[in-house]
Structures are given as C-alpha cells and as structure tokens.
Design a protein around this motif. Structure first.
Motif, PDB file in Angstrom:
ATOM      1  N   ASP A   1       0.358 -18.822  -7.369  1.00  0.00           N
ATOM      2  CA  ASP A   1      -0.968 -19.160  -6.846  1.00  0.00           C
ATOM      3  C   ASP A   1      -1.318 -20.608  -7.175  1.00  0.00           C
ATOM      4  O   ASP A   1      -1.836 -21.345  -6.326  1.00  0.00           O
ATOM      5  N   ARG A   2      -1.054 -21.018  -8.432  1.00  0.00           N
ATOM      6  CA  ARG A   2      -1.360 -22.408  -8.822  1.00  0.00           C
ATOM      7  C   ARG A   2      -0.549 -23.400  -7.989  1.00  0.00           C
ATOM      8  O   ARG A   2      -1.078 -24.420  -7.543  1.00  0.00           O
ATOM      9  N   ASP A   3       0.746 -23.086  -7.780  1.00  0.00           N
ATOM     10  CA  ASP A   3       1.593 -23.970  -6.984  1.00  0.00           C
ATOM     11  C   ASP A   3       1.070 -24.088  -5.559  1.00  0.00           C
ATOM     12  O   ASP A   3       1.065 -25.188  -4.969  1.00  0.00           O
ATOM     13  N   GLN A   4       0.624 -22.975  -4.990  1.00  0.00           N
ATOM     14  CA  GLN A   4       0.119 -23.000  -3.617  1.00  0.00           C
ATOM     15  C   GLN A   4      -1.170 -23.805  -3.519  1.00  0.00           C
ATOM     16  O   GLN A   4      -1.383 -24.546  -2.550  1.00  0.00           O
ATOM     17  N   VAL A   5      -2.025 -23.676  -4.537  1.00  0.00           N
ATOM     18  CA  VAL A   5      -3.267 -24.452  -4.541  1.00  0.00           C
ATOM     19  C   VAL A   5      -2.954 -25.944  -4.601  1.00  0.00           C
ATOM     20  O   VAL A   5      -3.527 -26.747  -3.846  1.00  0.00           O
ATOM     21  N   ARG A   6      -2.037 -26.323  -5.480  1.00  0.00           N
ATOM     22  CA  ARG A   6      -1.671 -27.736  -5.601  1.00  0.00           C
ATOM     23  C   ARG A   6      -1.071 -28.259  -4.297  1.00  0.00           C
ATOM     24  O   ARG A   6      -1.379 -29.372  -3.861  1.00  0.00           O
ATOM     25  N   ALA A   7      -0.217 -27.443  -3.694  1.00  0.00           N
ATOM     26  CA  ALA A   7       0.405 -27.863  -2.438  1.00  0.00           C
ATOM     27  C   ALA A   7      -0.638 -28.041  -1.340  1.00  0.00           C
ATOM     28  O   ALA A   7      -0.559 -28.980  -0.539  1.00  0.00           O
ATOM     29  N   ARG A   8      -1.642 -27.138  -1.303  1.00  0.00           N
ATOM     30  CA  ARG A   8      -2.699 -27.253  -0.283  1.00  0.00           C
ATOM     31  C   ARG A   8      -3.524 -28.510  -0.498  1.00  0.00           C
ATOM     32  O   ARG A   8      -3.899 -29.186   0.463  1.00  0.00           O
ATOM     33  N   VAL A   9      -3.824 -28.828  -1.760  1.00  0.00           N
ATOM     34  CA  VAL A   9      -4.591 -30.047  -2.055  1.00  0.00           C
ATOM     35  C   VAL A   9      -3.828 -31.279  -1.574  1.00  0.00           C
ATOM     36  O   VAL A   9      -4.384 -32.161  -0.894  1.00  0.00           O
ATOM     37  N   TRP A  10      -2.546 -31.327  -1.901  1.00  0.00           N
ATOM     38  CA  TRP A  10      -1.734 -32.497  -1.513  1.00  0.00           C
ATOM     39  C   TRP A  10      -1.616 -32.586   0.011  1.00  0.00           C
ATOM     40  O   TRP A  10      -1.786 -33.662   0.601  1.00  0.00           O
ATOM     41  N   SER A  11      -1.344 -31.455   0.669  1.00  0.00           N
ATOM     42  CA  SER A  11      -1.188 -31.443   2.134  1.00  0.00           C
ATOM     43  C   SER A  11      -2.479 -31.851   2.827  1.00  0.00           C
ATOM     44  O   SER A  11      -2.463 -32.571   3.833  1.00  0.00           O
ATOM     45  N   ALA A  12      -3.620 -31.402   2.276  1.00  0.00           N
ATOM     46  CA  ALA A  12      -4.905 -31.747   2.882  1.00  0.00           C
ATOM     47  C   ALA A  12      -5.170 -33.244   2.775  1.00  0.00           C
ATOM     48  O   ALA A  12      -5.643 -33.876   3.734  1.00  0.00           O
ATOM     49  N   ALA A  13      -4.861 -33.819   1.628  1.00  0.00           N
ATOM     50  CA  ALA A  13      -5.060 -35.260   1.446  1.00  0.00           C
ATOM     51  C   ALA A  13      -4.159 -36.047   2.388  1.00  0.00           C
ATOM     52  O   ALA A  13      -4.587 -37.023   3.021  1.00  0.00           O
ATOM     53  N   LEU A  14      -2.900 -35.622   2.510  1.00  0.00           N
ATOM     54  CA  LEU A  14      -1.967 -36.291   3.413  1.00  0.00           C
ATOM     55  C   LEU A  14      -2.459 -36.211   4.849  1.00  0.00           C
ATOM     56  O   LEU A  14      -2.409 -37.199   5.599  1.00  0.00           O
ATOM     57  N   ALA A  15      -2.960 -35.059   5.251  1.00  0.00           N
ATOM     58  CA  ALA A  15      -3.434 -34.876   6.629  1.00  0.00           C
ATOM     59  C   ALA A  15      -4.609 -35.794   6.938  1.00  0.00           C
ATOM     60  O   ALA A  15      -4.693 -36.386   8.026  1.00  0.00           O
ATOM     61  N   VAL A  16      -5.539 -35.920   5.998  1.00  0.00           N
ATOM     62  CA  VAL A  16      -6.699 -36.798   6.211  1.00  0.00           C
ATOM     63  C   VAL A  16      -6.257 -38.243   6.386  1.00  0.00           C
ATOM     64  O   VAL A  16      -6.709 -38.953   7.302  1.00  0.00           O
ATOM     65  N   VAL A  17      -5.360 -38.695   5.511  1.00  0.00           N
ATOM     66  CA  VAL A  17      -4.898 -40.087   5.591  1.00  0.00           C
ATOM     67  C   VAL A  17      -4.154 -40.330   6.898  1.00  0.00           C
ATOM     68  O   VAL A  17      -4.367 -41.336   7.589  1.00  0.00           O
ATOM     69  N   GLU A  18      -3.266 -39.408   7.261  1.00  0.00           N
ATOM     70  CA  GLU A  18      -2.515 -39.557   8.512  1.00  0.00           C
ATOM     71  C   GLU A  18      -3.449 -39.616   9.720  1.00  0.00           C
ATOM     72  O   GLU A  18      -3.231 -40.396  10.653  1.00  0.00           O
ATOM     73  N   LYS A  19      -4.477 -38.786   9.710  1.00  0.00           N
ATOM     74  CA  LYS A  19      -5.349 -38.657  10.882  1.00  0.00           C
ATOM     75  C   LYS A  19      -6.380 -39.771  10.979  1.00  0.00           C
ATOM     76  O   LYS A  19      -6.633 -40.320  12.059  1.00  0.00           O
ATOM     77  N   ASP A  20      -6.989 -40.154   9.860  1.00  0.00           N
ATOM     78  CA  ASP A  20      -8.189 -40.983   9.932  1.00  0.00           C
ATOM     79  C   ASP A  20      -8.057 -42.382   9.327  1.00  0.00           C
ATOM     80  O   ASP A  20      -8.987 -43.179   9.436  1.00  0.00           O
ATOM     81  N   TYR A  21      -6.916 -42.700   8.672  1.00  0.00           N
ATOM     82  CA  TYR A  21      -6.808 -44.041   8.091  1.00  0.00           C
ATOM     83  C   TYR A  21      -6.913 -45.086   9.186  1.00  0.00           C
ATOM     84  O   TYR A  21      -6.504 -44.848  10.335  1.00  0.00           O
ATOM     85  N   VAL A  22      -7.453 -46.256   8.844  1.00  0.00           N
ATOM     86  CA  VAL A  22      -7.760 -47.295   9.820  1.00  0.00           C
ATOM     87  C   VAL A  22      -6.538 -47.770  10.593  1.00  0.00           C
ATOM     88  O   VAL A  22      -6.641 -48.232  11.723  1.00  0.00           O
ATOM     89  N   GLU A  23      -5.344 -47.654  10.003  1.00  0.00           N
ATOM     90  CA  GLU A  23      -4.123 -48.049  10.693  1.00  0.00           C
ATOM     91  C   GLU A  23      -3.165 -46.860  10.740  1.00  0.00           C
ATOM     92  O   GLU A  23      -3.195 -45.983   9.883  1.00  0.00           O
ATOM     93  N   GLU A  24      -2.295 -46.859  11.761  1.00  0.00           N
ATOM     94  CA  GLU A  24      -1.300 -45.802  11.849  1.00  0.00           C
ATOM     95  C   GLU A  24      -0.261 -46.002  10.753  1.00  0.00           C
ATOM     96  O   GLU A  24       0.181 -47.121  10.493  1.00  0.00           O
ATOM     97  N   LEU A  25       0.137 -44.911  10.105  1.00  0.00           N
ATOM     98  CA  LEU A  25       1.046 -45.001   8.963  1.00  0.00           C
ATOM     99  C   LEU A  25       2.272 -44.127   9.180  1.00  0.00           C
ATOM    100  O   LEU A  25       2.236 -43.140   9.912  1.00  0.00           O
TER     101      LEU A  25
END
Length: 532
Positions: free
Chosen positions: A32-56
């Motif tokens: 459960d802890r591993d899944q929570v950590r993975a979700r946090v990391w994946s969510a942060a990556l998704a936000v940066v990929e989608k909304d950062y000012v430049e394409e990365l």
C-alpha cells in the motif's frame, strides 16, 4: 527426557503459520505504501508534462527525478542514463570498438580532447584540438557527442570517413579510419626511473588492471628492478576486486587487505591476500595526492597498515564508500552506496560531507597543510606499531605538497592548465618525419625525441597566450617558469611521441618524485624491520 530435534524445514513451516496474519498484514501495508508513493510521483510527473510552460522530454524528467533522489543520499550514489551506463561499462571492461578518441562539444564544434595511444585515430594522425568537421557526407557542426558516437562506432574492420579541421590550416583533412578494438589501459607507463628503480603509473582501475600490473612488474624485473615506485596520483579508483588483486601482489598470503561493512548481510566481508605475493620483499614507495581515491586508497592503505611501503605525497581524497552498480530498465543503471570499507588497521577513512556536498566535492581545490588535528578516536596502529589515523583520507608518511603533476604552481599557472593553454600551444609542434595520413600541420616547430624547450619557445608561448585573450602576470610567470617548461614539454610529448615518453621526461623534474626517490633507504628499513 530427550529434546526432540525438529528439522529446520518444519521450523520454518511452523513459524510461517504462526506468524501468517502478521506477515501478511505487513506485506499488504508495504505494498500500500509503495502504491501511494508511486501515485504521488506519477501525479507530479503528469502535471509537469501537461502544464509546464515548455514541452519537455518525459524520459529526461524521469531520469532527473531518479538522479535527484540518489543525490539526497551521499556524494557518490548516482544515476546513469543509457549512454552514461554504457560508457561506464566500457571503462570498467577496458575495451570497446571504435576509433579511439574522446570528444567534447565546444561552441557547437565536436572537438577531439584526447586519443588512445595506438588507436586507429592515433595511427591516422588525428590530434587533440582537431575538430570533426564531417562524418561521411554529413556536416558535423552543431552535433552532440551522441550524434558523433552513433556514426563513428562500429564493428571491428569496418571503415568510417572522417574529415577534420585543424587549427592553423585552411584546408580540411579527409581521413579513412578503420574501426578496431580499443583497449583502455590503466597502466599507462612502466619504466626504469633510476638505476635499479622501477616506476609504474596506475592511472585508474578497470577489470584489466591486475593483469596490466603483472605485465609491467615482469617487464621491469627483467630490466633489473630492485625497488619500485608505484604512482597512484590522480587515480580515482574503480572495481574493488582489482584493488584487492593489485595489493595482493605485494603482501603475504592471508594478509588483510580491506574489509567492508553495510546494512545488508552480504556487504559485511573481509578480503585477504589469497596467494603469496611475488613482490613482497622489494623496497616500495607509493605516490598519492588529493585526487587519489577509493580503490587507490585501498591499495595505499593496505601498504601503509602492513608497513609494506612508504606513502609519499599529499593526503588522499577520503572516499571509503562502496558502490554497488545495478542495471535498471531501458539500459540505464544506478550506483548505490551499500557499504563502507576499512583498512587493515580498521581505519574508516571516509571524509564527512555537508548537506549540499559542496565542501566535500571541492576538496581537491583546497591546499593542504602538512599536519592536521585528529580525533583521538581515529588513532590506529600499523602492524609495526606506527601511528595512523582514519577520518579523512590516507595521510602520507612523508607529506610533499604538489597538486599539479608534482608541482605547486601559482594560481596563474594553474589557470593555464585548467583552460588548456599548454595543450593549445602544443598544436604549434609537429614530429620530424611523421608520415601518418593526417600529419599535415601549420606548426612552427618540428621536433624529435630528446628536444628541449628553448627561450624562443617560451617567448612564443607568451605571444600565444596574449593572442588567446590572456594576460601575462610577469612575476607569476617567472616564479612558475620551471613548471611552465615542464608542462610545455609534457603536452608536446603526449601529442607527438607517447605517454611513456612524456612521463619519463616529466619525472626528471617532478618535485614530488625527485624528493620521494630519496626515501628508498627508509622504505628498505621498513621491510627489514618486519623480517627481524
């Protein structure tokens, strides 16, 4: 009543049943802890990929996040992207297939920064400072290093067309270079430095270092070696097993070489000499400096703790962390610190580090003092009862300041080295009778082995520095003149003759080496005391 012996398999079964609920609960909680950590990391990556000012590039983001995680641990745990991981494996294995050059991109030009002696590029006449202008019919201006590597590396026996631009020449130089196996040697030089005295420079450690050391020792013994100077200056380390094997050559069977300790069970090990070293009785001096680290500290520490050799030079870097290298997905890899190592006297020589690692990583830029304060808890004793200390590198038995090729130049001359002034000036020299295809040159001087730096060359060097935008500090220049002459000679020798020729000439004026040669009587007495 007799105690009944329960088979170990049965014990395991009973314990598993009795603890089944708890163990299962712990496993679920961990997942459960591993899944929570993975979700946090994946969510942060998704936000940066989608909304950062430049394409990365998503891969770059993933790699950077792994690298950032490892950098919170210690200065040496690190991440390797696929290219870096492949390069690291090449260095460790000591071979790859290609033409034998190291390159760097300078102002969008792919520039040759070094060549492996005897390589296809060397045989073709390429030189440091040459610019790779074209590969085949393609213009290489603006390429990355990876762009060049993809086109130049290839199977042994195949050919690649490379066109180079050489400073001072208007005309491009087209070359056809046959790819070959490139051996990355770690014993760059082995020669008789004085009557009866052998000299070996072990530049770093790879999977071939022990074999190379054996070959060098055999060669020198045939030439009458009765004493040995082992030069580990600037040696950053490498595979642990190679450090152990090299040290074994000079020690009795059963002698402790190094021990490692860590959190996981298989990190707690003792490594001893497994054979009788063939060179136990020759007087020996080991040269070290502030850049000697890791595996080179294992060798020098074992030699010192067993009173086997005198250590001469500067205090070493102080890296006593063991990294385990793990390949991970998509040909990338990580190096994770899994243990600390200790010398035979139980010294832990790792230097402490600050939170940002700044002070730790800039250690080699700071001048050293001959003595330093010690924590009494770091005091240990060699097998012969001499005092030695842990807590910050291997302290030499004889301290001689010499951070740059055995010299201690002023800031002015150190900047000349760091900015490539001597390497650039070496382009003004060519070798007499050089018939290699790429030997064309606009050089001012043609030289042969045995050449000398003249006063006219010194004056021309000043003009060169001025033409490059440098300002001459006349007072510092005069102070540094012996060093300047030595480095001019060295870099020309490396370009035109061989690394061994360059080292042989440099050793004649290297202040650390010349002073160390006077300590062999003491090194002999150290061995004699052990046999009494």
């Amino acid at each position: 009543m007799r105690l009944m012996r329960i088979p170990s398999a049965a014990v395991v079964a009973v314990l598993s049943v009795a603890g089944g609920v708890v163990l299962g609960s712990q496993t679920v909680q961990t997942q459960d802890r591993d899944q929570v950590r993975a979700r946090v990391w994946s969510a942060a990556l998704a936000v940066v990929e989608k909304d950062y000012v430049e394409e990365l590039d998503a891969s770059r983001l993933v790699y950077a996040s792994i690298d950032g995680m490892l950098r919170t641990l210690d200065p040496h745990s690190s991440f390797f992207d696929p290219r870096e991981f492949a390069q690291m494996r090449e260095r460790q294995e000591g071979r790859y297939f290609g033409i034998g050059v190291t390159i760097a991109t300078v102002d969008k030009d792919v520039t040759i920064t070094s060549l492996f002696e005897g390589s296809p590029a060397y045989r073709a006449g390429m030189r440091r400072g040459d610019i790779i202008a074209m590969v085949g019919e393609e213009d290489a201006h603006g390429w990355t290093n990876d762009d060049v590597v993809k086109r130049v590396k290839g199977p042994k026996g195949t050919f690649v067309q490379i066109t180079i631009r050489r400073p001072g020449l208007e005309k491009l130089i087209p070359l056809t270079v046959e790819r070959d196996e490139i051996n990355i040697v770690t014993v760059r030089t082995a020669f008789m430095i004085a009557p009866g005295t052998g000299y070996i420079r072990l530049q770093d450690f790879s999977e071939t270092s022990d074999r190379e050391m054996g070959e060098a020792l055999t060669k020198l013994k045939a030439q009458g070696m009765q004493r040995l100077m082992l030069d580990l200056r600037e040696n950053p380390g490498g595979p642990l097993d190679q450090a152990i094997a090299v040290a074994n050559r000079f020690l009795k069977k059963g002698s402790m070489i190094v021990s490692t300790r860590g959190r996981i069970p298989n990190s707690n090990e003792e490594y001893r000499a497994v054979t009788e070293g063939g060179y136990q009785d020759i007087p020996m001096i080991v040269m070290v400096n502030r850049q000697s680290a890791s595996a080179s500290e294992i060798v020098s520490g074992a030699m010192q703790d067993h009173d086997r050799a005198l250590i001469v030079g500067e205090r070493t870097f102080g890296k006593a962390l063991v990294q385990s290298v793990y390949p991970i997905a998509n040909d990338a890899g990580i190096a994770v610190t899994t243990g600390r190592y200790y010398t035979p006297s139980d010294r832990m020589i790792q230097r402490p580090w600050d939170g940002a690692f700044d002070d730790y990583l800039t250690y080699s830029l700071k001048d050293q003092e001959a003595t330093r304060e010690h924590n009494p808890a770091d005091l240990k004793y060699t097998s012969g009862g001499r005092k030695v200390y842990g807590g910050g590198g291997i302290e030499p038995d004889h301290f001689i300041l010499g951070p740059v090729e055995g010299f201690n130049p002023t800031r002015f001359a150190r900047l000349l080295v760091s900015r490539g002034g001597f390497i650039g000036f070496a382009e003004k020299f060519t070798k007499e009778g050089d018939l290699r295809p790429g030997a064309q040159s606009a050089a001012m001087y043609k030289v042969a082995p045995g050449w000398q730096v003249t006063d006219a060359m010194i004056e021309e060097f000043k003009k060169y520095l001025t033409s490059q935008g440098g300002k001459i500090d006349e007072a510092a220049f005069t102070t540094d003149l012996p060093f300047i002459r030595a480095m001019m000679h060295y870099e020309v020798d490396v370009d035109l003759f061989s690394v061994e020729e360059a080292r042989r000439n440099l050793s004649k004026v290297d202040p650390q080496i010349q002073k160390a040669l006077g300590y062999f009587d003491e090194a002999r007495a150290l061995i004699a005391k052990k046999t009494q």
